[in-house]
Design a protein around this motif. Structure first.
Motif, PDB file in Angstrom:
ATOM      1  N   GLY A  96       0.816  -1.211   0.000  1.00  0.00           N
ATOM      2  CA  GLY A  96       0.000   0.000   0.000  1.00  0.00           C
ATOM      3  C   GLY A  96       0.846   1.256   0.000  1.00  0.00           C
ATOM      4  N   VAL A  97       1.916   1.249   0.792  1.00  0.00           N
ATOM      5  CA  VAL A  97       2.809   2.407   0.844  1.00  0.00           C
ATOM      6  C   VAL A  97       3.553   2.587  -0.472  1.00  0.00           C
ATOM      7  N   LEU A  98       4.076   1.498  -1.027  1.00  0.00           N
ATOM      8  CA  LEU A  98       4.874   1.576  -2.250  1.00  0.00           C
ATOM      9  C   LEU A  98       4.048   1.998  -3.461  1.00  0.00           C
ATOM     10  N   ILE A  99       2.903   1.344  -3.620  1.00  0.00           N
ATOM     11  CA  ILE A  99       2.107   1.586  -4.822  1.00  0.00           C
ATOM     12  C   ILE A  99       1.274   2.865  -4.719  1.00  0.00           C
ATOM     13  N   PHE A 100       0.680   3.086  -3.536  1.00  0.00           N
ATOM     14  CA  PHE A 100      -0.303   4.160  -3.428  1.00  0.00           C
ATOM     15  C   PHE A 100       0.259   5.480  -2.918  1.00  0.00           C
ATOM     16  N   SER A 101       1.566   5.540  -2.637  1.00  0.00           N
ATOM     17  CA  SER A 101       2.134   6.818  -2.219  1.00  0.00           C
ATOM     18  C   SER A 101       1.915   7.871  -3.305  1.00  0.00           C
TER      19      SER A 101
END
Length: 302
Positions: A66-71
């Motif tokens: 979630g952090v990697l893709i949705f940042s």
């Protein structure tokens, strides 16, 4: 397998929330009813972590994803659709209120649900005081957020690595992680206030650029170590509170979550025209989905 996929998707949602200043990943953990299990599973005891691997690994993997893709995606959503995005989050929080109230009354124990009539006056007072304290705390952070200069988020550029900067990034990661697992408190907001958020949110997508990979990696490593240690220490402290004072701990969380509504809700001014209708539908959909989801996990009396 279905449960692993569900946990992975929940982890993605929590990871998304953790990159938004002012939005608490801990809030969504409570909303999705994985909060207490998560803080009990995160420990220095590697054997315990391994024994809970079917819960811990999918959730942590989803959070990382979630952090990697949705940042970047979250940045786009809040740039172009801030009102609609906040409306959906507001609906999620509203839909979780009945479950949170039930947990506060029962202390998370099934056999105490429905026994509100037998609750002593002393416990009622303690629950009210704790709920008010939680509400006041989130309002304090809301005040700090409103009075913080968020223009520093703009024009984000990766700074040069220094020992002093690495130490600051580590400390910010540690404090942000402890705050992250407290419902209603935004770890990203604290990192923003400490001047580290823009560095991290810029370094994450820069990992996928070969020209900036090494620089971004060395900036992210101290933050990752700080976050890991902060999660372990913070989870241990909160786990002890659940064991010793479950009703009061849930009451503080109840107050934090109720206060989060005022923080996330974008106001009534945007509810006009097509945008207002779409936003209202998103809010209702979020609330209905979460109410349905929470009902399946709400403690029932024996």
């Amino acid at each position: 397998m279905i449960n692993i996929i569900r946990l992975f998707l929940i982890g993605i949602s929590i990871g998304m929330a953790n990159v938004i200043p002012g939005v608490s990943g801990g809030t969504l953990a409570v909303v999705f009813n994985v909060y207490d299990q998560f803080i009990n599973a995160i420990t220095f005891n590697l054997k315990k972590i391994w024994s809970n691997r079917r819960f811990v690994f999918p959730l942590l993997g989803g959070m990382a994803m979630g952090v990697l893709i949705f940042s970047k995606l979250i940045s786009i959503l809040y740039t172009h659709f801030p009102f609609q995005t906040n409306c959906f989050f507001t609906g999620l929080i509203l839909g979780s209120i009945p479950l949170l109230y039930s947990l506060m009354i029962s202390g998370g124990k099934k056999n105490e649900v429905g026994a509100s009539s037998s609750i002593t006056a002393g416990r009622i007072v303690s629950l009210v005081v704790c709920a008010i304290a939680g509400f006041a705390l989130i309002m304090l952070f809301y005040y700090l957020e409103k009075n913080f200069d968020e223009t520093s988020v703009e024009n984000m550029i990766l700074p040069d690595w220094t020992v002093k900067l690495a130490i600051r990034i580590f400390i910010a990661g540690f404090i942000g992680a402890v705050a992250m697992i407290i419902p209603g408190i935004s770890g990203s907001l604290l990192m923003l206030m400490m001047g580290v958020y823009t560095i991290i949110i810029t370094a994450i997508p820069a990992l996928f650029d070969t020209s900036t990979f090494t620089k971004s990696l060395f900036l992210l490593l101290p933050n990752g170590v700080g976050v890991l240690i902060g999660l372990l220490c913070g989870a241990k402290a909160i786990s002890l509170l659940f064991k010793k004072l479950p009703h009061q701990t849930y009451a503080v969380i109840f107050g934090l979550i109720c206060g989060s509504i005022f923080v996330v809700f974008p106001g009534w001014a945007g509810f006009a025209g097509v945008t207002g209708c779409v936003s209202a539908v998103l809010c209702i959909a979020g609330g209905a989905a979460m109410a349905f989801f929470s009902a399946k996990f709400e403690p029932k009396s024996n």
